[in-house]
Design a protein around this motif. Structure first.
Motif, mmCIF file in Angstrom:
data_model
loop_
_atom_site.group_PDB
_atom_site.id
_atom_site.type_symbol
_atom_site.label_atom_id
_atom_site.label_comp_id
_atom_site.label_asym_id
_atom_site.label_seq_id
_atom_site.Cartn_x
_atom_site.Cartn_y
_atom_site.Cartn_z
ATOM 1 N N ILE A 96 0.814 -1.229 0.000
ATOM 2 C CA ILE A 96 0.000 0.000 0.000
ATOM 3 C C ILE A 96 0.842 1.272 0.000
ATOM 4 O O ILE A 96 0.300 2.365 -0.129
ATOM 5 C CB ILE A 96 -0.981 0.011 1.196
ATOM 6 C CG1 ILE A 96 -0.215 -0.018 2.514
ATOM 7 C CG2 ILE A 96 -1.955 -1.165 1.100
ATOM 8 C CD1 ILE A 96 -1.076 0.224 3.733
ATOM 9 N N HIS A 98 4.523 3.633 -1.142
ATOM 10 C CA HIS A 98 5.272 3.981 -2.352
ATOM 11 C C HIS A 98 6.222 2.838 -2.709
ATOM 12 O O HIS A 98 6.924 2.312 -1.844
ATOM 13 C CB HIS A 98 6.051 5.280 -2.115
ATOM 14 C CG HIS A 98 6.808 5.727 -3.321
ATOM 15 N ND1 HIS A 98 6.179 6.053 -4.515
ATOM 16 C CD2 HIS A 98 8.139 5.879 -3.540
ATOM 17 C CE1 HIS A 98 7.097 6.391 -5.397
ATOM 18 N NE2 HIS A 98 8.287 6.299 -4.832
ATOM 19 N N HIS A 115 -1.187 -1.460 -4.606
ATOM 20 C CA HIS A 115 -2.132 -0.339 -4.607
ATOM 21 C C HIS A 115 -1.523 0.943 -5.168
ATOM 22 O O HIS A 115 -2.258 1.893 -5.424
ATOM 23 C CB HIS A 115 -2.580 -0.027 -3.168
ATOM 24 C CG HIS A 115 -3.458 -1.070 -2.554
ATOM 25 N ND1 HIS A 115 -4.671 -0.775 -1.977
ATOM 26 C CD2 HIS A 115 -3.310 -2.411 -2.426
ATOM 27 C CE1 HIS A 115 -5.222 -1.888 -1.505
ATOM 28 N NE2 HIS A 115 -4.409 -2.893 -1.768
ATOM 29 N N SER A 116 -0.194 0.992 -5.306
ATOM 30 C CA SER A 116 0.484 2.283 -5.420
ATOM 31 C C SER A 116 1.271 2.462 -6.726
ATOM 32 O O SER A 116 2.381 2.981 -6.705
ATOM 33 C CB SER A 116 1.417 2.452 -4.220
ATOM 34 O OG SER A 116 2.178 1.257 -4.014
ATOM 35 N N ASP A 118 2.179 4.500 -9.631
ATOM 36 C CA ASP A 118 1.993 5.942 -9.860
ATOM 37 C C ASP A 118 2.826 6.488 -11.016
ATOM 38 O O ASP A 118 2.952 7.693 -11.184
ATOM 39 C CB ASP A 118 2.305 6.727 -8.573
ATOM 40 C CG ASP A 118 3.743 6.519 -8.095
ATOM 41 O OD1 ASP A 118 4.474 5.720 -8.730
ATOM 42 O OD2 ASP A 118 4.141 7.149 -7.099
ATOM 43 N N GLU A 144 -2.417 4.734 -8.339
ATOM 44 C CA GLU A 144 -2.527 5.697 -7.245
ATOM 45 C C GLU A 144 -2.729 7.092 -7.841
ATOM 46 O O GLU A 144 -1.944 7.544 -8.670
ATOM 47 C CB GLU A 144 -1.274 5.686 -6.370
ATOM 48 C CG GLU A 144 -1.391 6.665 -5.219
ATOM 49 C CD GLU A 144 -0.239 6.615 -4.235
ATOM 50 O OE1 GLU A 144 -0.268 7.401 -3.271
ATOM 51 O OE2 GLU A 144 0.688 5.806 -4.422
ATOM 52 N N ASN A 146 -3.452 11.220 -7.085
ATOM 53 C CA ASN A 146 -3.327 12.291 -6.086
ATOM 54 C C ASN A 146 -4.545 13.214 -6.193
ATOM 55 O O ASN A 146 -4.468 14.312 -6.756
ATOM 56 C CB ASN A 146 -2.016 13.048 -6.308
ATOM 57 C CG ASN A 146 -1.762 14.106 -5.249
ATOM 58 O OD1 ASN A 146 -2.599 14.366 -4.398
ATOM 59 N ND2 ASN A 146 -0.595 14.721 -5.301
ATOM 60 N N LYS A 153 2.557 14.530 -1.870
ATOM 61 C CA LYS A 153 1.984 13.187 -2.016
ATOM 62 C C LYS A 153 2.405 12.541 -3.333
ATOM 63 O O LYS A 153 2.532 13.205 -4.355
ATOM 64 C CB LYS A 153 0.446 13.270 -1.991
ATOM 65 C CG LYS A 153 -0.100 13.373 -0.576
ATOM 66 C CD LYS A 153 -1.250 12.401 -0.366
ATOM 67 C CE LYS A 153 -1.627 12.349 1.101
ATOM 68 N NZ LYS A 153 -2.751 13.217 1.388
ATOM 69 N N GLY A 155 1.478 9.846 -6.442
ATOM 70 C CA GLY A 155 0.233 9.590 -7.165
ATOM 71 C C GLY A 155 0.173 10.375 -8.462
ATOM 72 O O GLY A 155 0.814 11.402 -8.630
ATOM 73 N N MET A 180 -6.461 3.869 -6.341
ATOM 74 C CA MET A 180 -6.262 4.151 -4.924
ATOM 75 C C MET A 180 -6.005 5.638 -4.741
ATOM 76 O O MET A 180 -5.431 6.287 -5.628
ATOM 77 C CB MET A 180 -5.060 3.359 -4.418
ATOM 78 C CG MET A 180 -4.760 3.542 -2.934
ATOM 79 S SD MET A 180 -3.542 4.814 -2.572
ATOM 80 C CE MET A 180 -2.121 3.799 -2.193
ATOM 81 N N THR A 181 -6.447 6.176 -3.598
ATOM 82 C CA THR A 181 -6.062 7.544 -3.242
ATOM 83 C C THR A 181 -5.888 7.639 -1.737
ATOM 84 O O THR A 181 -6.405 6.814 -0.985
ATOM 85 C CB THR A 181 -7.082 8.588 -3.739
ATOM 86 O OG1 THR A 181 -6.461 9.877 -3.747
ATOM 87 C CG2 THR A 181 -8.334 8.650 -2.873
ATOM 88 N N SER A 220 -9.618 1.733 -3.683
ATOM 89 C CA SER A 220 -8.914 1.615 -2.403
ATOM 90 C C SER A 220 -8.810 3.016 -1.821
ATOM 91 O O SER A 220 -8.004 3.831 -2.257
ATOM 92 C CB SER A 220 -7.522 1.010 -2.634
ATOM 93 O OG SER A 220 -6.735 1.108 -1.462
#
Length: 246
Positions: A96, A98, A115-116, A118, A144, A146, A153, A155, A180-181, A220
């Motif tokens: 979940i 980076h 999940h991440s 980006d 992911e 943002n 952040k 994303g 995801m965010t 997510s």
């Protein structure tokens, strides 16, 4: 340990209430226990409570915990055979946090869902490494995004999501199953709600223009402080640590 069972019951009740308000089914929302500060025996207890989705923010922690829990599962299996004790369920590990490209190789054999994702470079690295490792299934990933537009952040920018989803469809070893965010930490719960609603809008747009397939079904979003708002806005995966373990 009783406290964790009580916390879990409270969270499940909250989810059921939020689903009722949003006219959703509670079984469409899955809880991921974020185990990053938790001792291995507590993780085993969580598995005994039939909470098999576990989330880690760092690859190194995920690898260590996976190894410890696998050992426990094997020990428990041997005991179970001897005295009819129920075996521990096998966890599903979620990455979940980076993800750096140089950690992908270690992660892929054991992770259920990343999940991440980006950047295209990260997606391409996962795709290449999946081929090299000869994995028998596509790697399931989320983009992911943002949605809060906070500079610090990770994303994708909201405007970059469609092009990225398009490019991922060309990578044969990946399966894009959702987005995801992370909402800002704030007392004002309208702010996370806005971020979650924005992600849901992008999700619907992507499905509408058919950039994605039927397996694209996960949002997510929502953590300990804002999971109720996330469920009301359509979350299917909640990443919860503090509310469960403290």
């Amino acid at each position: 340990k009783k406290k964790i069972a009580d916390n879990l019951k409270r969270i499940q009740d909250d989810i059921a209430d939020a689903c009722a308000r949003a006219r959703r089914r509670p079984e469409d929302v899955r809880l991921i226990a974020v185990t990053k500060t938790v001792e291995p025996d507590i993780i085993r207890h969580v598995l005994e409570l039939n909470l098999a989705d576990l989330g880690e923010a760092k690859v190194q922690d995920l690898l260590q915990r996976h190894a410890l829990i696998e050992e426990s599962i094997q020990r428990r299996s041997a005991l179970a055979a001897a005295d009819n004790a129920p075996p521990l369920p096998r966890p599903r590990w979620h990455m979940i946090g980076h993800l750096q490209r140089n950690k992908v190789k270690q992660l892929l054999p054991i992770v259920t869902l990343i999940h991440s994702v980006d950047s295209l470079r990260l997606a391409e690295e996962i795709n290449t490494m999946a081929a090299k490792l000869g994995l028998d299934q596509k790697v399931k990933i989320l983009l992911e995004v943002n949605t809060s537009q906070e500079k610090q952040k990770f994303g994708l920018a909201v405007g970059a999501v469609t092009a990225m989803a398009d490019q991922i469809q060309t990578l044969p070893n990946l399966q894009l199953v959702g987005m995801m965010t992370m909402a800002p930490l704030t007392e004002d719960l309208q702010i996370p709600r806005f971020c979650f609603a924005r992600l849901r809008e992008i999700f619907e747009e992507l499905r509408g223009i058919r950039v994605v397939g039927p397996e694209f079904k996960h949002l997510s979003m929502g953590m300990s402080q804002d999971y109720i708002q996330a469920v009301e806005e359509g979350a299917t995966l909640l990443r919860i640590g503090t509310a469960l373990f403290q």
